[in-house]
Enzyme design. Structure first.
Site, PDB file in Angstrom:
ATOM      1  N   ARG A 178      35.388  11.734  -8.438  1.00 55.59           N
ATOM      2  CA  ARG A 178      34.083  11.851  -9.103  1.00 55.59           C
ATOM      3  C   ARG A 178      33.771  10.600  -9.921  1.00 55.59           C
ATOM      4  O   ARG A 178      34.638   9.753 -10.141  1.00 55.59           O
ATOM      5  CB  ARG A 178      34.073  13.119  -9.957  1.00 55.59           C
ATOM      6  CG  ARG A 178      34.079  14.392  -9.115  1.00 55.59           C
ATOM      7  CD  ARG A 178      34.364  15.634  -9.933  1.00 55.59           C
ATOM      8  NE  ARG A 178      33.386  15.814 -11.001  1.00 55.59           N
ATOM      9  CZ  ARG A 178      33.490  16.763 -11.935  1.00 55.59           C
ATOM     10  NH1 ARG A 178      34.542  17.584 -11.940  1.00 55.59           N
ATOM     11  NH2 ARG A 178      32.565  16.877 -12.860  1.00 55.59           N
ATOM     12  N   ARG A 237       0.892  14.602   7.330  1.00 57.10           N
ATOM     13  CA  ARG A 237       1.677  14.971   8.517  1.00 57.10           C
ATOM     14  C   ARG A 237       3.167  15.093   8.225  1.00 57.10           C
ATOM     15  O   ARG A 237       3.918  15.645   9.030  1.00 57.10           O
ATOM     16  CB  ARG A 237       1.433  13.952   9.631  1.00 57.10           C
ATOM     17  CG  ARG A 237       0.024  14.040  10.239  1.00 57.10           C
ATOM     18  CD  ARG A 237      -0.277  12.854  11.124  1.00 57.10           C
ATOM     19  NE  ARG A 237       0.698  12.708  12.193  1.00 57.10           N
ATOM     20  CZ  ARG A 237       0.796  11.620  12.972  1.00 57.10           C
ATOM     21  NH1 ARG A 237      -0.018  10.591  12.765  1.00 57.10           N
ATOM     22  NH2 ARG A 237       1.696  11.564  13.933  1.00 57.10           N
ATOM     23  N   LEU A 259       0.843  -1.196   0.000  1.00 50.55           N
ATOM     24  CA  LEU A 259       0.000   0.000   0.000  1.00 50.55           C
ATOM     25  C   LEU A 259       0.878   1.246   0.000  1.00 50.55           C
ATOM     26  O   LEU A 259       1.657   1.470   0.922  1.00 50.55           O
ATOM     27  CB  LEU A 259      -0.916  -0.002   1.229  1.00 50.55           C
ATOM     28  CG  LEU A 259      -1.721  -1.289   1.489  1.00 50.55           C
ATOM     29  CD1 LEU A 259      -2.684  -1.088   2.653  1.00 50.55           C
ATOM     30  CD2 LEU A 259      -2.475  -1.724   0.245  1.00 50.55           C
ATOM     31  N   GLY A 306      -1.048   6.818  -0.228  1.00 54.22           N
ATOM     32  CA  GLY A 306      -1.304   8.000   0.580  1.00 54.22           C
ATOM     33  C   GLY A 306      -0.306   9.125   0.346  1.00 54.22           C
ATOM     34  O   GLY A 306       0.836   8.890  -0.051  1.00 54.22           O
ATOM     35  N   GLY A 344      -9.493   4.463   2.529  1.00 53.61           N
ATOM     36  CA  GLY A 344      -9.229   3.415   3.499  1.00 53.61           C
ATOM     37  C   GLY A 344      -8.445   2.246   2.931  1.00 53.61           C
ATOM     38  O   GLY A 344      -8.289   2.086   1.712  1.00 53.61           O
ATOM     39  N   TYR A 379      44.089  18.699 -10.400  1.00 51.17           N
ATOM     40  CA  TYR A 379      42.848  18.259 -11.034  1.00 51.17           C
ATOM     41  C   TYR A 379      43.184  17.395 -12.239  1.00 51.17           C
ATOM     42  O   TYR A 379      43.943  17.805 -13.132  1.00 51.17           O
ATOM     43  CB  TYR A 379      42.000  19.450 -11.498  1.00 51.17           C
ATOM     44  CG  TYR A 379      40.833  19.025 -12.363  1.00 51.17           C
ATOM     45  CD1 TYR A 379      39.741  18.372 -11.802  1.00 51.17           C
ATOM     46  CD2 TYR A 379      40.854  19.247 -13.740  1.00 51.17           C
ATOM     47  CE1 TYR A 379      38.686  17.952 -12.605  1.00 51.17           C
ATOM     48  CE2 TYR A 379      39.804  18.835 -14.543  1.00 51.17           C
ATOM     49  CZ  TYR A 379      38.715  18.188 -13.966  1.00 51.17           C
ATOM     50  OH  TYR A 379      37.675  17.766 -14.757  1.00 51.17           O
TER      51      TYR A 379
END
Length: 456
Positions: free
Chosen positions: A332, A15, A8, A11, A78, A365
């Site tokens: 990376r 909250r 399920l 929803g 429900g 780099y």
């Protein structure tokens, strides 16, 4: 004979106060719905159907690689209504269906397997998971009959004084005979204050037909669902403790479990030591004997044996044996670092291969490059891989020495056994065995300061 599961997930989760569907909030780096799906897979369910509603497209996007199907719940009326929305998924099946919540990620695959076995051996038409609580206020009570089967579920507000003494409560996780469930769904009514269809009504419907309903008590912790940010934090804390304990039981040293964050799918081998502040996520693998000093983040990466990492970030990359990384290095995605390599402080590696025994000690780099073995990079080296429109590749051969403050302007190749003088900007191939110098000749103008009247 089918064995399937409904999850399920329709929803919104008001909250949570979030634009994100509730089941997509993460616990230990993974969405709650994906925790539940993965548990069901481990419990040998091949046929998984997720009931979606609010934020359906987002839930689909987050679960697209899980090989599942979906049912849609347009209105949230429900738990019984949610299951009604999966009738098309169930209609041609004969066997059992388990029903779990997508916002309850603490259920374990061991518990699910025991649950299904309990249901099958008891020859029940429905089985509930329950918990025994010392203080069960607010929870529906499980009423058992003389045969120790479930007679009904009574909500707290409807309990008699005798029923209030019962400590067994409903966990809202179920297993049903599919045909029995489908017949019963048509009998569920919404004649209640909320005008909703409750799956719990199925218990009395099944009992009224003379069939048995079983209940298996489990640890209440496994049943915890999430309806708020506070509960999300509580569930996160429980799962993090579980994960850390599992690794320690397997031979990993975790200095401070309260400050170590390891994802559910991370693998860590024995004799690795993890200091506080480390975050290890995704499908990362940490092999034997590594030391992770404080405050590193490792995501979807493979760290080979005896690697030492200090305060660094490693993303979607591989680090070879006996290599040291950091402090403050940034590896990376799509980087492959060899064995016995030194990646030092303030070094960034991007989509590059670094050969064995190479040293990149500081302030450098390297991007879109292929670097050979036994090379040395001086401080301040930059691989200039971007021309403003496209990325280009640099190739550096074995045993090359790159002097401090060198710019390697891609695309460019530096062959084996070469030296590059400090301060050079290299734009052309450096042949094997050569010294490359690409800087202006130094000129000293005698007495220039006094002639310009600049002496202090």
């Amino acid at each position: 004979m089918n064995k399937c599961v409904l999850i399920l997930a329709g929803g919104k989760g008001k909250r949570m106060k979030s634009d994100l569907p509730k089941v997509l909030h993460k616990v230990c780096g993974k969405e709650m719905i994906n925790h539940v799906i993965d548990v069901m897979r481990k419990a040998d369910f091949q046929d998984v159907n997720v009931i979606i509603g609010k934020g359906a497209d987002q839930v689909k996007a987050a679960t697209k690689d899980r090989n599942i199907t979906y049912s849609f719940q347009g209105e949230q009326l429900g738990t019984g209504h949610a299951v009604m929305c999966a009738k098309d998924f169930l209609k041609d099946k004969d066997g059992i269906v388990a029903i779990f919540a997508g916002d309850a990620p603490l259920i374990s695959d061991e518990t699910v397997k025991k649950f299904i076995k309990f249901h099958e051996q008891g020859k029940y038409k429905a089985t509930l998971l329950t918990s025994i609580l010392e203080h069960p206020d607010g929870y529906g009570r499980i009423i058992r009959n003389s045969e120790d089967c479930v007679e009904k579920i009574v909500e707290h507000k409807d309990c008699s004084s005798e029923e209030l003494t019962i400590k067994e409560v409903n966990a809202a996780m179920y297993c049903f005979d599919i045909k029995t469930l489908l017949r019963g769904l048509d009998k569920i009514k919404n004649d209640n204050a909320q005008k909703e269809y409750y799956l719990t009504d199925m218990i009395e419907i099944i009992r009224a037909s003379g069939e048995k309903v079983g209940a298996m008590p489990i640890n209440f912790e496994e049943t915890l669902g999430v309806n708020s940010r506070v509960q999300l934090s509580e569930v996160e804390s429980i799962m993090r403790k579980r994960i850390n304990n599992r690794h320690m039981e397997n031979g990993v040293t975790i200095i401070d479990t309260n400050c170590t964050y390891i994802g559910e799918d991370v693998q860590i081998e024995r004799d690795t030591i993890i200091y506080p502040g480390n975050v290890i996520e995704g499908l990362s693998v940490i092999k034997k004997g590594c030391i992770l000093y404080p405050n590193s983040r490792i995501v979807d990466s493979i760290i080979d044996d005896n690697v030492t990492i200090q305060s660094s970030v490693i993303l979607e990359s591989k680090i070879g044996k006996n290599t040291t990384v950091g402090p403050f290095a940034y590896i990376r995605p799509e980087s492959n670092i060899g064995t016995e390599v030194r990646i030092g402080d303030f070094v960034e590696i991007k989509k590059s291969k670094i050969g064995d025994h190479t040293k990149v000690s500081h302030l450098t780099y390297i991007g879109d490059a292929e670097v050979g073995s036994d090379c040395n990079f001086g401080c301040g080296t930059v691989v200039v891989n971007y021309d403003g429109k496209e990325k280009h590749k640099t190739i550096i051969g074995n045993n090359s020495f790159i002097g401090c403050n060198t710019n390697l302007v891609s695309p460019v190749e530096v062959e084996d056994n070469t030296y590059i003088a400090a301060g050079s900007t290299i734009t052309e191939k450096v042949p094997k065995g050569s010294l490359a110098i690409a800087r202006a000749k130094q000129v000293n103008k005698k007495d220039w300061v006094s002639k310009k009247n600049l002496k202090k």
